[in-house]
Design an enzyme around this catalytic site. Structure first.
Site, PDB file in Angstrom:
ATOM      1  N   GLU A  97     -32.234 -26.162 -58.854  1.00 10.17           N
ATOM      2  CA  GLU A  97     -33.193 -25.508 -58.863  1.00 10.17           C
ATOM      3  C   GLU A  97     -32.725 -23.955 -58.550  1.00 10.17           C
ATOM      4  O   GLU A  97     -31.523 -23.660 -57.985  1.00 10.17           O
ATOM      5  CB  GLU A  97     -34.064 -26.033 -57.681  1.00 10.17           C
ATOM      6  CG  GLU A  97     -34.408 -27.267 -57.612  1.00 10.17           C
ATOM      7  CD  GLU A  97     -35.008 -27.748 -56.599  1.00 10.17           C
ATOM      8  OE1 GLU A  97     -34.732 -26.952 -55.464  1.00 10.17           O
ATOM      9  OE2 GLU A  97     -35.277 -28.870 -56.486  1.00 10.17           O
ATOM     10  N   CYS A 115     -32.588 -17.118 -55.295  1.00 11.94           N
ATOM     11  CA  CYS A 115     -31.822 -18.185 -54.619  1.00 11.94           C
ATOM     12  C   CYS A 115     -31.245 -19.110 -55.662  1.00 11.94           C
ATOM     13  O   CYS A 115     -31.826 -19.614 -56.495  1.00 11.94           O
ATOM     14  CB  CYS A 115     -32.713 -18.943 -53.714  1.00 11.94           C
ATOM     15  SG  CYS A 115     -31.910 -20.285 -52.788  1.00 11.94           S
ATOM     16  N   CYS A 122     -25.197 -32.546 -53.551  1.00 15.60           N
ATOM     17  CA  CYS A 122     -24.179 -32.148 -52.303  1.00 15.60           C
ATOM     18  C   CYS A 122     -23.616 -33.244 -51.749  1.00 15.60           C
ATOM     19  O   CYS A 122     -24.206 -34.249 -51.638  1.00 15.60           O
ATOM     20  CB  CYS A 122     -25.033 -31.181 -51.314  1.00 15.60           C
ATOM     21  SG  CYS A 122     -23.937 -30.520 -49.959  1.00 15.60           S
ATOM     22  N   CYS A 126     -26.328 -33.738 -45.346  1.00 19.38           N
ATOM     23  CA  CYS A 126     -27.107 -33.530 -43.807  1.00 19.38           C
ATOM     24  C   CYS A 126     -28.459 -34.267 -43.990  1.00 19.38           C
ATOM     25  O   CYS A 126     -29.206 -34.057 -44.858  1.00 19.38           O
ATOM     26  CB  CYS A 126     -27.324 -31.855 -44.014  1.00 19.38           C
ATOM     27  SG  CYS A 126     -25.906 -30.726 -43.995  1.00 19.38           S
ATOM     28  N   CYS A 129     -31.948 -32.775 -45.117  1.00 18.79           N
ATOM     29  CA  CYS A 129     -31.902 -31.843 -46.638  1.00 18.79           C
ATOM     30  C   CYS A 129     -32.134 -32.832 -47.751  1.00 18.79           C
ATOM     31  O   CYS A 129     -31.241 -33.650 -48.052  1.00 18.79           O
ATOM     32  CB  CYS A 129     -30.540 -31.055 -46.600  1.00 18.79           C
ATOM     33  SG  CYS A 129     -30.347 -30.156 -48.085  1.00 18.79           S
ATOM     34  N   GLY A 167     -26.502 -27.674 -52.963  1.00 17.21           N
ATOM     35  CA  GLY A 167     -24.861 -27.560 -53.277  1.00 17.21           C
ATOM     36  C   GLY A 167     -24.117 -26.795 -51.804  1.00 17.21           C
ATOM     37  O   GLY A 167     -24.815 -26.010 -51.351  1.00 17.21           O
ATOM     38  N   GLU A 168     -22.906 -27.071 -51.767  1.00 18.61           N
ATOM     39  CA  GLU A 168     -22.293 -26.446 -50.711  1.00 18.61           C
ATOM     40  C   GLU A 168     -21.028 -25.442 -51.496  1.00 18.61           C
ATOM     41  O   GLU A 168     -19.876 -25.925 -52.006  1.00 18.61           O
ATOM     42  CB  GLU A 168     -21.413 -27.547 -49.727  1.00 18.61           C
ATOM     43  CG  GLU A 168     -20.241 -26.980 -48.905  1.00 18.61           C
ATOM     44  CD  GLU A 168     -20.618 -25.607 -48.166  1.00 18.61           C
ATOM     45  OE1 GLU A 168     -21.799 -25.637 -47.497  1.00 18.61           O
ATOM     46  OE2 GLU A 168     -19.702 -24.784 -48.338  1.00 18.61           O
ATOM     47  N   SER A 197     -24.420 -19.095 -48.093  1.00 20.24           N
ATOM     48  CA  SER A 197     -24.458 -20.031 -47.041  1.00 20.24           C
ATOM     49  C   SER A 197     -23.886 -21.158 -47.226  1.00 20.24           C
ATOM     50  O   SER A 197     -23.670 -21.655 -48.046  1.00 20.24           O
ATOM     51  CB  SER A 197     -26.035 -20.146 -46.873  1.00 20.24           C
ATOM     52  OG  SER A 197     -26.199 -21.176 -46.117  1.00 20.24           O
ATOM     53  N   HIS A 222     -26.788 -25.193 -36.799  1.00 21.56           N
ATOM     54  CA  HIS A 222     -27.817 -26.218 -36.384  1.00 21.56           C
ATOM     55  C   HIS A 222     -27.751 -26.786 -35.214  1.00 21.56           C
ATOM     56  O   HIS A 222     -28.662 -27.603 -34.531  1.00 21.56           O
ATOM     57  CB  HIS A 222     -27.686 -27.239 -37.650  1.00 21.56           C
ATOM     58  CG  HIS A 222     -27.934 -26.707 -38.985  1.00 21.56           C
ATOM     59  ND1 HIS A 222     -28.656 -25.679 -39.102  1.00 21.56           N
ATOM     60  CD2 HIS A 222     -27.391 -27.354 -39.973  1.00 21.56           C
ATOM     61  CE1 HIS A 222     -28.620 -25.493 -40.743  1.00 21.56           C
ATOM     62  NE2 HIS A 222     -28.127 -26.564 -41.026  1.00 21.56           N
ATOM     63  N   ASN A 296     -38.570 -27.365 -43.120  1.00 19.04           N
ATOM     64  CA  ASN A 296     -39.593 -27.436 -44.205  1.00 19.04           C
ATOM     65  C   ASN A 296     -39.582 -28.837 -44.414  1.00 19.04           C
ATOM     66  O   ASN A 296     -38.641 -29.713 -44.954  1.00 19.04           O
ATOM     67  CB  ASN A 296     -39.287 -26.846 -45.313  1.00 19.04           C
ATOM     68  CG  ASN A 296     -39.506 -25.442 -45.660  1.00 19.04           C
ATOM     69  OD1 ASN A 296     -40.746 -25.071 -45.330  1.00 19.04           O
ATOM     70  ND2 ASN A 296     -38.698 -24.623 -46.065  1.00 19.04           N
ATOM     71  N   CYS A 339     -35.589 -26.257 -50.669  1.00 20.63           N
ATOM     72  CA  CYS A 339     -34.218 -26.643 -51.188  1.00 20.63           C
ATOM     73  C   CYS A 339     -34.332 -28.096 -51.584  1.00 20.63           C
ATOM     74  O   CYS A 339     -34.520 -28.846 -50.805  1.00 20.63           O
ATOM     75  CB  CYS A 339     -33.183 -26.520 -50.322  1.00 20.63           C
ATOM     76  SG  CYS A 339     -32.342 -24.809 -50.251  1.00 20.63           S
TER      77      CYS A 339
END
Ligand code: SAH
Ligand code: SF4
Length: 350
Positions: A97, A115, A122, A126, A129, A167-168, A197, A222, A296, A339
């Site tokens: 995305e 973005c 990923c 988490c 997510c 993704g990281e 990020s 977090h 979200n 995301c």
């Protein structure tokens, strides 16, 4: 830029020198490669046919032999505030995305924030997510990251970029770094206009910082507590929060750029006043700011969005301790713009 193996070469995947020789081999002159680059990066034209300054014969040869881009737009959704979310498919049905967020109010004419994603899925896992729900499918190649900027530019001028999609970034850093080199030169986005990020693997940050990379750093924290952070960011389990913060301090020393810490507010999990006080204690003596991101809701995770009041209280406690904090209500929520969500809604996450 590296290509994805097995796919036909595209104009975007070639280096500048390779673009010139490819265009010459198809009967053009080498400056035609510059024309195409300008049309693509500065004017947002996504097809040879839409480009001026190329002969009909050259356009036909290029269209036949050298596709411009590797990906395909599979879906587009637009929110009332003008946010546009693209679902793109790359080789192997790799879907990611890209979100285009136009400026609002006084910033309307300054251009949009884009973005971008760095991996297909990923591996960090988490639990709140949507991007990590099905693990990692593959890394994106540098040109697949740049293509997101090309497609974003086709929607309108770009002012800023956040590498905060699926993704990281530190787990695909070679491609991210190569892509951002192009983004800075081809799209004219300076280091202060790009934010990357990451969950902040300390030893990776320590390796990269002395190279003074051209972007702002945001670390997803977090939680102020080691055990809880290990649950919320599973790939970081066993790495103390203090080690992550020390790597952030090192980043600031080396680059001269302040780190932003991101903190997703999960109602009833990490959004109460004791959490805010413990976080404030960790950050009070540091050069850093905090972005509080109210969660979200993602249907599958069971976490809840905090109330505006509890987000404001959390922010006030940080501010009173001298920690600059901002609450970021994210945009485009009504069109699954959080995301990883469009990918899931389209049944494409596998
Ligand atoms: N992997 C990187 C970058 C992508 S995620 C990272 O984790 O930093 C970008 C940000 O969005 C992270 O801070 C992440 O925690 C946050 N995020 C992910 N899912 C979210 C959700 N459902 N609601 C709010 N923020 C979310
Ligand atoms: Fe990966 Fe970031 Fe999502 Fe965690 S929040 S699963 S690191 S994309």
């Amino acid at each position: 830029m590296n290509e994805t193996s097995g796919s036909p070469t595209t104009f975007l995947a070639l280096s500048q020198a390779e673009r010139r020789s490819a265009v010459t081999a198809l009967g053009g002159r080498s400056f035609h490669a510059d024309v195409i680059e300008r049309e693509l990066f500065q004017n947002g034209r996504l097809a040879y046919d839409a480009m001026s300054g190329l002969s009909k014969a050259l356009r036909a040869a290029l269209a036949r032999e050298l596709p411009l881009l590797a990906g395909e737009e599979v879906e587009r959704s637009e929110a009332r505030d003008g946010t546009v979310k693209l679902l793109l498919a790359f080789e192997g049905n790799a879907r990611v995305e890209t979100v285009f967020m136009p400026g609002l109010g006084a910033k309307k004419d300054l251009g949009a924030t884009l973005c971008v994603s760095t991996q297909v899925g990923c591996a960090v896992g988490c639990p709140f997510c949507a991007s990590g729900l099905f693990g990692l499918q593959r890394n994106l190649a540098a040109h697949e990251i740049v293509e997101q900027y090309v497609r974003g530019r086709a929607l309108g001028p770009l002012r800023r970029s956040v590498v905060m999609g699926i993704g990281e970034p530190l787990l695909n850093y070679t491609a991210v770094d190569a892509a951002l080199v192009c983004v800075r030169s081809d799209f004219g986005l300076g280091a202060r206009k790009i934010t990357v990020s990451t969950v902040g693997f300390p030893e990776r940050l320590r390796r990269i910082a002395p190279l003074r990379p051209g972007f702002q750093l945001a670390i997803s924290l977090h939680s102020p507590d080691d055990d809880e952070r290990g649950r919320l960011v599973p790939a970081m389990a066993g790495i103390p929060v203090e080690e992550v913060l020390a790597a952030g301090d090192f980043w600031f020393e080396q680059t001269g750029r302040e780190v932003t810490y991101e903190y997703v507010l999960l109602a009833g999990t990490n959004d109460d006043e004791p959490h805010a006080r413990r976080l404030a204690e960790r950050l009070a003596r540091r050069r850093a700011t905090v972005n509080l991101i109210p969660y979200n809701p993602v249907a599958t995770t069971g976490e809840r969005r905090p109330s505006a009041e509890s987000a404001a209280t959390f922010q006030r406690i940080l501010s009173e301790a001298g920690v600059v904090a901002t609450v970021r209500w994210s945009r485009g929520v009504e069109t699954d713009a959080a995301c990883g969500q469009l990918r899931i809604a389209a049944g494409a996450a596998r």
